[in-house]
Motif scaffolding. Structure first.
Motif, short mmCIF file in Angstrom:
data_model
loop_
_atom_site.label_atom_id
_atom_site.label_comp_id
_atom_site.label_asym_id
_atom_site.label_seq_id
_atom_site.Cartn_x
_atom_site.Cartn_y
_atom_site.Cartn_z
N UNK A 58 0.94 -1.24 -0.15
CA UNK A 58 0.06 0.00 -0.05
C UNK A 58 0.57 1.22 0.07
N UNK A 59 1.93 1.34 0.70
CA UNK A 59 2.83 2.51 0.66
C UNK A 59 3.35 2.63 -0.65
N UNK A 60 3.75 1.26 -1.23
CA UNK A 60 4.47 1.64 -2.65
C UNK A 60 3.32 2.22 -3.79
N UNK A 61 2.31 1.70 -3.74
CA UNK A 61 1.18 2.26 -4.54
C UNK A 61 0.71 3.57 -4.26
N UNK A 62 0.80 3.87 -2.87
CA UNK A 62 0.42 5.39 -2.50
C UNK A 62 1.74 6.11 -2.93
N UNK A 63 2.77 5.83 -2.71
CA UNK A 63 3.98 6.70 -3.39
C UNK A 63 4.03 6.75 -4.93
N UNK A 64 3.59 5.72 -5.48
CA UNK A 64 3.60 5.78 -7.13
C UNK A 64 2.35 6.73 -7.48
N UNK A 65 1.43 6.60 -6.65
CA UNK A 65 0.29 7.61 -7.14
C UNK A 65 0.64 9.14 -6.87
N UNK A 66 1.12 9.21 -5.74
CA UNK A 66 1.78 10.65 -5.14
C UNK A 66 2.76 11.06 -6.29
N UNK A 67 3.67 10.36 -6.83
CA UNK A 67 4.71 10.77 -7.73
C UNK A 67 4.08 10.98 -8.86
N UNK A 68 2.92 10.39 -9.51
CA UNK A 68 2.40 10.76 -10.83
C UNK A 68 1.67 11.95 -10.60
N UNK A 69 0.83 12.30 -9.36
CA UNK A 69 0.51 13.45 -9.12
C UNK A 69 1.25 14.68 -9.19
N UNK A 70 2.37 14.42 -8.51
CA UNK A 70 3.45 15.33 -8.20
C UNK A 70 4.29 15.66 -9.65
N UNK A 71 4.43 14.61 -10.66
CA UNK A 71 4.95 14.92 -11.78
C UNK A 71 3.85 15.90 -12.67
N UNK A 72 2.83 15.52 -12.77
CA UNK A 72 1.78 16.32 -13.57
C UNK A 72 1.71 17.56 -12.67
N UNK A 73 1.59 17.78 -11.53
CA UNK A 73 1.33 19.03 -10.84
C UNK A 73 2.63 19.81 -11.03
N UNK A 74 3.79 19.36 -10.81
CA UNK A 74 5.14 20.18 -11.09
C UNK A 74 5.15 20.49 -12.71
N UNK A 75 4.90 19.60 -13.43
CA UNK A 75 4.71 20.09 -15.00
C UNK A 75 3.88 21.39 -15.19
N UNK A 76 2.84 21.29 -14.59
CA UNK A 76 1.86 22.54 -14.82
C UNK A 76 2.36 23.73 -14.05
N UNK A 77 2.84 23.41 -13.02
CA UNK A 77 3.56 24.67 -12.22
C UNK A 77 4.57 25.31 -12.96
N UNK A 78 5.43 24.44 -13.52
CA UNK A 78 6.85 24.60 -14.06
C UNK A 78 6.50 25.06 -15.48
N UNK A 79 5.74 24.70 -16.09
CA UNK A 79 5.18 24.80 -17.62
C UNK A 79 5.58 26.34 -17.89
N UNK A 80 4.86 27.42 -17.37
CA UNK A 80 5.39 28.84 -17.60
C UNK A 80 6.80 29.08 -17.63
N UNK A 81 7.63 28.45 -16.52
CA UNK A 81 8.89 28.75 -16.37
C UNK A 81 9.62 28.10 -17.50
N UNK A 82 9.34 26.98 -17.80
CA UNK A 82 9.96 26.30 -19.09
C UNK A 82 9.67 27.08 -20.20
N UNK A 83 8.54 27.52 -20.54
CA UNK A 83 8.27 28.33 -21.62
C UNK A 83 9.25 29.63 -21.82
N UNK A 84 9.20 30.09 -20.52
CA UNK A 84 10.34 31.50 -20.36
C UNK A 84 11.52 31.00 -20.62
N UNK A 85 12.04 29.89 -20.17
CA UNK A 85 13.41 29.36 -20.24
C UNK A 85 13.79 29.05 -21.81
N UNK A 86 12.79 28.26 -22.51
CA UNK A 86 12.93 27.87 -23.96
C UNK A 86 13.02 29.35 -24.91
N UNK A 87 12.12 30.30 -24.40
CA UNK A 87 12.12 31.50 -25.25
C UNK A 87 13.33 32.41 -25.05
#
Length: 639
Positions: free
Chosen positions: A154-183
Motif C-alpha cells: 500500500x505504501x508503494x502504491x500510494x507513493x507511485x500515485x503521489x509521484x504521478x500526481x507530483x509529476x503532473x502538478x510540477x509540469x503544470x506549475x513549471x510550464x510557464x517557467x519552462x516556456x520562459x526558459x525556452x524563449x
C-alpha cells in the motif's frame, strides 16, 4: 539537473522517508503487540497446566500427564513444555517446532522476544513440581511478515500515485517557467525582435518584464551602433552630391568583386551635358541634375540583382553590373542610358533624342586587377566617345573565360555527374592563433586540368546549377566525414535557397546527416542574405539546432542594410581586407563596424590578409580573426 527533476527527486526522497517512518512505527507497534499477546498466552497456558497436572503428578500417572501436555502443544504456538516433578527423576519434555515462511533477514532485522512462563504445581502445603512453557515464534513472525508485505504494497502504491500526481502538478506549475526558459534560449538564436508574452504567474512577471526591457535596450544599442557605422561610412565612402559611392567606395567594391567567384562587368559612364549645364545654368542646376542621376542609379537592378554605382568625377560614373547574358546586358544598358539622357536634357518638344551618355564596358575575367580593369574600361569609354557610339564592350582575352556558356555547362554537368571534383581548404585563424575552421573551395577537374571556382561559378549561377553543386559538395564531405578533423566551412549558393523545394532538400540532407552537420559552418554571402532574408533566417535557426554554425560572407557591402544582422545573428561575419588597409578609412569606423557585429555576438573575420602588418591592424581595430596568405590553402583529401 533540471529544476523539475530536482523537485521530483526531493519529493520522492521525502515520501520515502515518510513511508519508511510509517513502516518502522507500524512494524514496531505490531511487534510489541504480538510479543505481549504471546506472553499472555504462555502465562495462561502455564497457569492452566499447573492446575490440570496436579492429580496426575500426585499419583505419578505420567502417561496421562504426557497426553495432556501433548494436547496442549498441538496448537503450534508452543515450542517446548517441560515438567519437573518430585517423584520423577528426569523432566518430562514435550517439544513442538514448525517452519516459518518469513525470510531469515526479516527475522534478524525484527527480533521477537522469547515468551517463557514457569509455574509451580502445588500439592497443598508442599510443591509437587513445576511446569515451564516456551512459545513458538514462527506464527508471530508470519503474522508480522504478512502485515509488513501489505503495508509495503500500500505504501508503494500510494507513493507511485503521489509521484504521478507530483509529476503532473510540477509540469503544470513549471510550464510557464519552462516556456520562459525556452524563449530566452531561442533569443540567443532568434534575437530580441519579439517581446515575451506577459506571464500570469506573479513570480515570473518581473523576470518577463526584465527580459523584455533588456531585449529592447540591446536592440536599441545595436540600432544606434548600426547608425553610427552608416554615418561614418557616409563620411568616407559616399559622394555628398549624388549620394552614390565615391572613389574609395568604388575601390573597395572593385577589390571585393574581383576577388569573388562571380562574373559581371564594369561600366564607366560619361555625361558631357553636365558640363554644358554648369556653363549655361550654374553649379546649382548641375548639382540638381547629378542628384537626379544618383536617384536613378542608386536603386538600379539587373535581373533582380543590385547594381553597384559610384561617382568618379563631375561627369563620370562607374557601375558594377552582375553577371548576365549579352542580350540582357545590352538591353538594360540601352534603357539606362536613355533614362539618364532624359534626366539631363528632357525636352518633350524635340522629337530627336540626343545621346549625351557614353559608356565603356569591361567583362570580368580571371586575373584582373583594379588598376587594369579601370584602365580598360576608361579606354573603352574613349573609344565610344571617339567613334560616337553609345557604348563599347571589351571582351575577355583569356581563352577559358571566352568559352561559351553552353560549352561550360556541358563540362560542369559532366563533372557533377561523375564527381570530377577536388577540394582545397584554407584555415581561418583567430587572433590568438586557434583555428575557427577551414573554408572549402571546390575545383572542377577536366582531363587533368583543375578549374578554380571563379572560372565556372558564373556559369553555374546563370544556369541555376548551384543547388546541384552544393549537394555534390555536401555528399562528398558526408562520405568522408571520418577522414577530416576540425570544422569545415562551405559557401552555399543562392539556388539552394531560392526555391522552397530545393531548400527543403538541403534541410533534409542536413537533418539526415547529423555527424556531418555538427562539424560544418554554413556561409551565405551578404547579397544572398538580403535577397532571401526569411529563408536564410530559417536556415540559420535550423542549422544552429543541428549543431552547425552559420556565417555571412562578403559582409558590409551594403551598410545601409545592417539591421539584418539582428535577425540572422550569425556566428561570424567575413569582411574583405580592402576595408581595413585603405588609409582614407577612419579607424573609428572600423572599430564601430566590429562593435556592431559584436552586438549580435558575431565574430569578425577579415579575409585576404596578406601580410603581418595587415594582421596587426586587423587585431588593433577589434576584429576576431583573419584569413589569407598567412594561412595558405592546402589540398583537402577526401578520396
Amino acid at each position: 539537473m533540471s529544476l523539475f527533476r530536482r523537485s521530483i527527486a526531493i519529493m520522492v526522497g521525502l515520501l520515502f522517508l515518510f513511508s519508511a517512518g510509517i513502516f518502522a512505527i507500524e512494524v514496531h507497534q505490531t511487534r510489541a503487540s504480538l510479543a505481549e499477546r504471546q506472553q499472555a498466552d504462555v502465562d495462561n497456558l502455564a497457569q492452566a497446566l499447573s492446575l490440570s497436572l496436579v492429580p496426575f503428578v500426585e499419583i505419578g500417572d505420567w502417561t496421562s500427564a504426557e497426553t495432556l501436555m501433548r494436547a496442549a502443544a498441538d496448537g503450534g504456538s508452543v515450542r517446548q513444555l517441560r515438567l519437573e516433578a518430585v517423584g520423577r527423576e528426569e523432566p518430562l519434555v514435550i517439544g513442538s517446532r514448525r517452519d516459518s515462511d518469513t525470510p531469515q533477514w526479516f527475522q534478524r532485522l525484527v527480533v521477537l522476544p522469547d515468551a517463557i512462563s514457569e509455574r509451580e504445581i502445588s500439592g497443598g502445603w508442599s510443591a509437587l513440581g513445576s511446569i515451564r512453557v516456551e512459545s513458538e515464534r514462527a506464527g508471530a513472525y508470519d503474522q508480522l511478515w504478512y502485515l509488513a508485505l501489505q503495508l509495503l504494497t500500500w505504501l508503494a502504491i500510494g507513493m507511485l500515485g503521489i509521484v504521478v500526481l507530483c509529476v503532473l502538478g510540477f509540469k503544470l506549475l513549471l510550464g510557464p517557467l519552462n516556456r520562459l526558459s525556452r524563449r530566452i534560449a531561442d533569443m540567443q538564436i532568434d534575437g530580441f525582435d519579439e517581446a515575451l508574452e506577459p506571464s500570469r504567474i506573479r513570480e515570473l512577471q518581473g523576470i518577463t518584464e526584465s527580459v523584455n526591457r533588456l531585449g529592447a535596450r540591446l536592440n536599441q544599442q545595436f540600432e544606434q551602433q548600426a547608425e553610427q557605422v552608416v554615418r561614418l561610412q557616409r563620411l568616407t565612402e559616399q559622394d555628398a552630391v549624388s549620394q552614390l559611392g565615391n572613389r574609395a567606395y568604388l575601390a573597395r567594391s572593385l577589390d571585393e568583386w574581383l576577388a569573388a567567384p562571380v562574373g559581371g562587368a564594369l561600366a564607366i559612364l560619361r555625361i558631357d551635358h553636365l558640363q554644358e549645364l554648369y556653363r549655361r545654368d550654374g553649379f546649382e542646376a548641375r548639382d540638381q541634375a547629378i542628384r537626379s542621376l544618383g536617384s536613378q542609379l542608386k536603386g538600379a537592378q539587373l535581373e533582380g540583382r543590385a547594381v553597384l554605382a559610384a561617382r568618379l568625377s563631375a561627369e563620370e560614373f562607374a557601375l558594377i553590373l552582375p553577371d548576365c547574358d549579352d542580350e540582357t546586358r545590352e538591353r538594360w544598358l540601352r534603357d539606362t542610358l536613355d533614362r539618364l539622357d532624359d534626366v539631363v536634357d528632357a525636352n518633350p518638344l524635340v522629337e530627336t533624342r540626343f545621346e549625351h551618355t557614353r559608356a565603356g564596358l569591361v567583362l570580368k575575367e580571371p586575373g584582373m586587377t583594379r588598376e587594369g580593369v579601370l584602365a580598360r574600361a576608361d579606354s573603352a569609354l574613349r573609344d565610344a566617345i571617339e567613334l560616337r557610339q553609345r557604348w563599347v564592350v571589351v571582351r575577355p582575352e583569356n581563352t577559358l573565360a571566352a568559352r561559351g556558356r553552353q560549352e561550360w555547362r556541358q563540362i560542369i554537368d559532366r563533372a557533377l555527374e561523375t564527381r570530377s571534383l577536388s577540394f582545397v581548404a584554407q584555415p581561418v585563424l583567430r587572433v590568438d592563433g586557434s583555428e575557427l575552421h577551414r573554408e572549402v573551395f571546390v575545383r572542377l577537374d577536366e582531363e587533368g586540368t583543375q578549374h578554380p571556382a571563379y572560372t565556372f561559378l558564373p556559369v553555374i549561377n546563370h544556369f541555376q546549377l548551384g543547388a546541384k553543386l552544393d549537394r555534390a559538395v555536401l555528399e562528398s564531405l558526408g562520405e568522408n566525414v571520418a577522414r577530416f578533423e576540425g570544422r569545415l566551412a562551405i559557401n552555399l549558393t543562392a539556388d539552394s535557397l531560392a526555391e522552397p523545394a530545393r531548400y527543403r532538400e538541403l534541410i533534409g540532407w542536413l537533418e539526415s546527416h547529423p555527424r556531418v552537420t555538427e562539424r560544418l559552418d554554413l556561409e551565405v554571402s551578404e547579397e544572398i542574405a538580403l535577397d532571401h532574408l526569411d529563408v536564410v533566417q530559417q536556415l540559420f535557426r535550423s542549422a544552429h539546432r543541428l549543431g552547425a554554425r552559420c556565417g555571412v560572407d562578403r559582409f558590409a557591402r551594403n551598410l545601409q542594410a545592417m539591421a539584418y544582422l539582428a535577425r540572422l545573428r550569425p556566428d561570424y561575419v567575413k569582411i574583405d581586407q580592402g576595408f581595413f588597409v585603405r588609409e582614407e578609412v577612419d579607424t573609428e569606423f572600423l572599430r564601430s563596424l566590429c562593435m556592431a557585429a559584436h552586438q549580435v555576438e558575431s565574430q569578425v573575420i577579415v579575409t585576404r590578409v596578406e601580410s603581418d602588418e595587415q594582421r596587426q591592424r586587423v587585431e588593433a581595430v577589434g576584429a576576431d580573426g583573419y584569413q589569407g596568405y598567412l594561412a595558405p590553402i592546402s589540398p583537402l583529401a577526401l578520396k
